[in-house]
Scaffold this motif. Structure first.
Motif, PDB file in Angstrom:
ATOM      1  N   TYR A   1     -14.193 125.760  80.717  1.00  0.00           N
ATOM      2  CA  TYR A   1     -12.784 125.417  80.598  1.00  0.00           C
ATOM      3  C   TYR A   1     -12.322 125.249  79.150  1.00  0.00           C
ATOM      4  CZ  TYR A   1      -8.481 122.752  80.659  1.00  0.00           C
ATOM      5  OH  TYR A   1      -7.196 122.323  80.419  1.00  0.00           O
ATOM      6  N   LEU A   2     -12.909 124.318  78.418  1.00  0.00           N
ATOM      7  CA  LEU A   2     -12.475 124.064  77.048  1.00  0.00           C
ATOM      8  C   LEU A   2     -12.672 125.275  76.135  1.00  0.00           C
ATOM      9  CD1 LEU A   2     -13.532 120.341  76.488  1.00  0.00           C
ATOM     10  CD2 LEU A   2     -11.241 121.263  76.894  1.00  0.00           C
ATOM     11  N   PRO A   3     -13.827 125.983  76.226  1.00  0.00           N
ATOM     12  CA  PRO A   3     -13.949 127.200  75.404  1.00  0.00           C
ATOM     13  C   PRO A   3     -12.867 128.243  75.725  1.00  0.00           C
ATOM     14  CG  PRO A   3     -16.102 126.503  76.154  1.00  0.00           C
ATOM     15  CD  PRO A   3     -15.110 125.653  76.884  1.00  0.00           C
ATOM     16  N   ALA A   4     -12.549 128.424  77.014  1.00  0.00           N
ATOM     17  CA  ALA A   4     -11.529 129.405  77.396  1.00  0.00           C
ATOM     18  C   ALA A   4     -10.164 129.013  76.844  1.00  0.00           C
ATOM     19  CB  ALA A   4     -11.464 129.544  78.911  1.00  0.00           C
ATOM     20  N   LEU A   5      -9.832 127.718  76.960  1.00  0.00           N
ATOM     21  CA  LEU A   5      -8.548 127.247  76.435  1.00  0.00           C
ATOM     22  C   LEU A   5      -8.503 127.389  74.923  1.00  0.00           C
ATOM     23  CD1 LEU A   5      -5.806 125.942  76.899  1.00  0.00           C
ATOM     24  CD2 LEU A   5      -6.926 123.685  76.806  1.00  0.00           C
ATOM     25  N   GLY A   6      -9.607 127.046  74.253  1.00  0.00           N
ATOM     26  CA  GLY A   6      -9.661 127.152  72.802  1.00  0.00           C
ATOM     27  C   GLY A   6      -9.521 128.589  72.321  1.00  0.00           C
ATOM     28  N   VAL A   7     -10.218 129.526  72.974  1.00  0.00           N
ATOM     29  CA  VAL A   7     -10.146 130.932  72.586  1.00  0.00           C
ATOM     30  C   VAL A   7      -8.730 131.467  72.787  1.00  0.00           C
ATOM     31  CG1 VAL A   7     -10.928 133.262  73.149  1.00  0.00           C
ATOM     32  CG2 VAL A   7     -12.584 131.406  72.977  1.00  0.00           C
ATOM     33  N   SER A   8      -8.093 131.080  73.883  1.00  0.00           N
ATOM     34  CA  SER A   8      -6.728 131.557  74.142  1.00  0.00           C
ATOM     35  C   SER A   8      -5.766 131.070  73.064  1.00  0.00           C
ATOM     36  CB  SER A   8      -6.244 131.100  75.526  1.00  0.00           C
ATOM     37  OG  SER A   8      -6.093 129.694  75.569  1.00  0.00           O
ATOM     38  N   LEU A   9      -5.974 129.840  72.568  1.00  0.00           N
ATOM     39  CA  LEU A   9      -5.111 129.318  71.512  1.00  0.00           C
ATOM     40  C   LEU A   9      -5.341 130.046  70.184  1.00  0.00           C
ATOM     41  CD1 LEU A   9      -5.309 125.506  72.332  1.00  0.00           C
ATOM     42  CD2 LEU A   9      -3.258 126.931  72.418  1.00  0.00           C
ATOM     43  N   VAL A  10      -6.611 130.321  69.874  1.00  0.00           N
ATOM     44  CA  VAL A  10      -6.919 131.047  68.639  1.00  0.00           C
ATOM     45  C   VAL A  10      -6.332 132.457  68.689  1.00  0.00           C
ATOM     46  CG1 VAL A  10      -8.777 132.054  67.260  1.00  0.00           C
ATOM     47  CG2 VAL A  10      -8.992 129.723  68.124  1.00  0.00           C
TER      48      VAL A  10
ATOM     49  N   TRP B   1      -5.757 132.886  82.096  1.00  0.00           N
ATOM     50  CA  TRP B   1      -6.077 132.940  83.525  1.00  0.00           C
ATOM     51  C   TRP B   1      -7.435 132.275  83.799  1.00  0.00           C
ATOM     52  CZ3 TRP B   1      -2.816 133.395  87.181  1.00  0.00           C
ATOM     53  CH2 TRP B   1      -1.700 134.236  87.093  1.00  0.00           C
ATOM     54  N   LEU B   2      -8.395 132.496  82.897  1.00  0.00           N
ATOM     55  CA  LEU B   2      -9.715 131.890  83.080  1.00  0.00           C
ATOM     56  C   LEU B   2      -9.631 130.364  83.007  1.00  0.00           C
ATOM     57  CD1 LEU B   2     -12.762 132.191  83.390  1.00  0.00           C
ATOM     58  CD2 LEU B   2     -12.935 132.466  80.900  1.00  0.00           C
ATOM     59  N   ALA B   3      -8.899 129.844  82.027  1.00  0.00           N
ATOM     60  CA  ALA B   3      -8.741 128.392  81.900  1.00  0.00           C
ATOM     61  C   ALA B   3      -8.062 127.812  83.139  1.00  0.00           C
ATOM     62  CB  ALA B   3      -7.933 128.071  80.644  1.00  0.00           C
ATOM     63  N   TRP B   4      -7.057 128.507  83.641  1.00  0.00           N
ATOM     64  CA  TRP B   4      -6.366 128.023  84.856  1.00  0.00           C
ATOM     65  C   TRP B   4      -7.306 128.034  86.068  1.00  0.00           C
ATOM     66  CZ3 TRP B   4      -5.465 130.998  89.288  1.00  0.00           C
ATOM     67  CH2 TRP B   4      -4.754 130.335  90.291  1.00  0.00           C
ATOM     68  N   SER B   5      -8.077 129.113  86.199  1.00  0.00           N
ATOM     69  CA  SER B   5      -8.988 129.217  87.342  1.00  0.00           C
ATOM     70  C   SER B   5      -9.997 128.078  87.357  1.00  0.00           C
ATOM     71  CB  SER B   5      -9.726 130.560  87.308  1.00  0.00           C
ATOM     72  OG  SER B   5      -8.813 131.634  87.400  1.00  0.00           O
ATOM     73  N   VAL B   6     -10.499 127.702  86.172  1.00  0.00           N
ATOM     74  CA  VAL B   6     -11.473 126.606  86.103  1.00  0.00           C
ATOM     75  C   VAL B   6     -10.785 125.276  86.374  1.00  0.00           C
ATOM     76  CG1 VAL B   6     -13.080 125.360  84.615  1.00  0.00           C
ATOM     77  CG2 VAL B   6     -12.961 127.852  84.506  1.00  0.00           C
ATOM     78  N   LYS B   7      -9.633 125.044  85.721  1.00  0.00           N
ATOM     79  CA  LYS B   7      -8.935 123.765  85.857  1.00  0.00           C
ATOM     80  C   LYS B   7      -8.475 123.536  87.289  1.00  0.00           C
ATOM     81  CE  LYS B   7      -7.355 120.058  83.820  1.00  0.00           C
ATOM     82  NZ  LYS B   7      -8.257 119.118  83.119  1.00  0.00           N
TER      83      LYS B   7
ATOM     84  N   ALA C   1     -18.911 126.462  86.374  1.00  0.00           N
ATOM     85  CA  ALA C   1     -17.691 127.046  85.806  1.00  0.00           C
ATOM     86  C   ALA C   1     -16.921 126.050  84.946  1.00  0.00           C
ATOM     87  CB  ALA C   1     -16.793 127.566  86.928  1.00  0.00           C
ATOM     88  N   GLN C   2     -17.058 124.753  85.235  1.00  0.00           N
ATOM     89  CA  GLN C   2     -16.319 123.741  84.494  1.00  0.00           C
ATOM     90  C   GLN C   2     -16.654 123.759  83.014  1.00  0.00           C
ATOM     91  OE1 GLN C   2     -14.007 122.136  86.182  1.00  0.00           O
ATOM     92  NE2 GLN C   2     -13.203 121.132  84.355  1.00  0.00           N
ATOM     93  N   LEU C   3     -17.854 124.227  82.681  1.00  0.00           N
ATOM     94  CA  LEU C   3     -18.262 124.290  81.279  1.00  0.00           C
ATOM     95  C   LEU C   3     -17.468 125.343  80.501  1.00  0.00           C
ATOM     96  CD1 LEU C   3     -22.145 124.072  81.728  1.00  0.00           C
ATOM     97  CD2 LEU C   3     -20.562 122.226  81.080  1.00  0.00           C
TER      98      LEU C   3
END
Length: 507
Positions: free
Chosen positions: A126-135, A105-111, A122-124
């Motif tokens: 995005y990639l950490p949120a997506l990466g954490v969700s994948l891990v 949800w966090l990655a979507w909200s930023v994107k 907030a754009q900073l």
């Protein structure tokens, strides 16, 4: 990754509609896996190759990954209310799964720039949120697999070199069961009951996964029972949950093993029923217990090896111990060939320290097949006892078996052999014992046995032979002991004798 979110079970029994929706969890859980992996791959492609990917496309993918992850959490919670999951693993799985949904949800909200309107930087995130969700996705998926299949599911077949590099403990040795050469001397629990439980029940009831709080991997755990009480009542099989759940219709949600899993055979249930009715002893031999008329043929099908007396009733008889093939001089087996057979999970055992004759048993190799049978003639002089019961062999394998010129005892029970295969065995001049229990042999096949002059005992339970066919065979071979006389329906009636009295198991 068949499981992603399972939350802590509620002690109270959930409503049927809750469990109904909970069973959709394995279906829903694959959606966030796919969506998040696609989003991650598109972002990697965009960053490394500078390809133009529509932001709207990735935003849409992230939205549905967050929605489906949330639904997986909800359905996982409902599924967990049914209980039966290891608590510590379940707790970790729960929070990792929730983390997947939160960071998706966090990655979507930023994107989607929704969060950027509130927080300038907030754009900073995005990639950490997506990466954490994948891990977290990978971690939660791994634990979900452990909850469903056991904690060694991914590492069960890992090579030893990889185990060392990954810091994984050495592979545990596969449980081996001592083959039965004399059913009268067999330890009832260790050699008869325990192999049944390990092949059909222990996968879901072990130290790493104890559904309903039940473990069936040791006598102590069996005696302990499950979350609702004892799993067996010594002396009363019809009051024992261990038997009652096996007798329920396969479509019943309480039937065990669950639909889709390898089911217990009627003979398995008959043996469990007999064991419990005899007091469920863990340290007794067959000869110590009472053998009734119904269980006698099932026990006899497990192995021969000499006259077995129990309460004055003969249970089984095998080849005479003074048979010439057991005392003749044969060369020692090639150790390399023996090792090749052992790699197929076959047991290769010497019959005595003084002689080189061997017994080869597939008791731990139920997938043994026709192609693998080609290895047997390499020990054509040494193999005198061969046990291929309950394997995948068919008539084709009997062409290889026919090359074992010193074969004295042959077990083919519950295999796919037919009358055609029996024709190939006519040249086994030393064969004295033949077990055809549970095969498709007919009267036509019995005529192929008439020329085997040394054959002394043949087992024919649950075959397609008729009384007339047996009578003709006995006329042709008066000294042959033909053991049949119990139909498949008779066994079925025995194992289901308590079904009408069995109350519905506790939910």
């Amino acid at each position: 990754m068949s499981e992603l979110i399972l939350l802590q079970a509620n002690p109270s029994s959930p409503a049927d509609w809750v469990l109904f929706w909970g069973h959709f969890h394995p279906l829903i859980v694959h959606m966030p896996i796919g969506f998040l992996l696609i989003a991650g791959l598109l972002e990697i492609d965009r960053l490394t190759r500078r390809n133009s990917v529509s932001p709207h496309t990735i935003t849409l993918i992230l939205f549905w990954s967050a929605v489906s992850a949330t639904l997986a959490c909800l359905f996982g919670y409902m599924l967990s209310l049914g209980g039966g999951y290891e608590e510590e693993t379940l707790s970790s799985h729960k929070w990792e799964g929730i983390g997947v949904a939160v960071f998706a949800w966090l990655a979507w909200s930023v994107k989607s720039e929704n969060l950027g309107r509130i927080f300038p930087f907030a754009q900073l995130l995005y990639l950490p949120a997506l990466g954490v969700s994948l891990v977290l996705l990978l971690a939660a998926g791994h634990l979900g697999g452990n909850l469903t299949h056991g904690d060694d599911y991914l590492t069960q077949y890992m090579p030893e070199t990889m185990r060392t590099l990954a810091g994984v403990p050495p592979k545990q040795k596969e449980v081996k069961f001592e083959p039965i050469t004399d059913v009268n001397q067999a330890m009832v629990y260790q050699q008869i009951v325990n192999p049944i439980l390990h092949s059909r029940c222990v996968q879901c009831h072990n130290a790493g996964k104890s559904k309903a709080g039940l473990r069936l991997d040791s006598p102590e755990m069996i005696k302990k029972g499950y979350e609702d009480g004892p799993v067996l009542v010594a002396g009363k099989s019809t009051a024992s949950e261990l038997v009652k759940v096996c007798l329920l219709p396969e479509d019943d949600e309480h039937h065990m093993p669950p639909k889709g899993k390898n089911q217990l055979k009627e003979s398995d249930i008959a043996l469990l029923t007999w064991w419990i009715d005899q007091g469920a002893p863990f340290d007794k031999k067959v000869s110590d217990l009472k053998v009734n008329d119904a269980i006698r043929p099932v026990l006899a099908s497990l192995g021969g090896g000499g006259p077995v007396e129990n309460g004055g009733v003969q249970v089984a008889s095998g080849p005479a111990p003074d048979s010439p093939v057991l005392t003749m001089k044969v060369p020692a087996a090639d150790s390399k060939i023996v090792d090749e057979l052992k790699k197929l999970n076959l047991l290769v055992l010497p019959l005595s320290k003084e002689q080189n004759q061997l017994e080869v048993s597939a008791v731990n190799a139920h997938t043994f097949n026709d192609a693998q049978a080609a290895e047997l003639p390499k020990l054509s002089n040494q193999i005198v006892w061969l046990k291929l019961g309950d394997t995948e062999i068919s008539d084709a394998a009997l062409g290889q078996v026919a090359k074992l010129k010193n074969l004295q005892k042959l077990h083919l029970e519950e295999t796919n052999v037919t009358d055609v295969g029996l024709k190939q065995l006519k040249g086994l001049a030393n064969l004295e014992y033949l077990n055809l229990y549970g095969t498709a042999i007919t009267d036509a096949g019995l005529t192929e046995l008439a020329g085997m002059k040394n054959l002394r005992t043949v087992y024919l339970w649950q075959t397609k032979v008729t009384e007339e066919g047996i009578a003709r065979l006995k006329t042709a071979m008066p000294k042959l002991e033909v053991i049949g006389g119990i139909s498949e329906q008779a066994v079925a009636d025995f194992v289901k004798v308590g079904e009408s009295k069995a109350s519905e198991p506790k939910k």
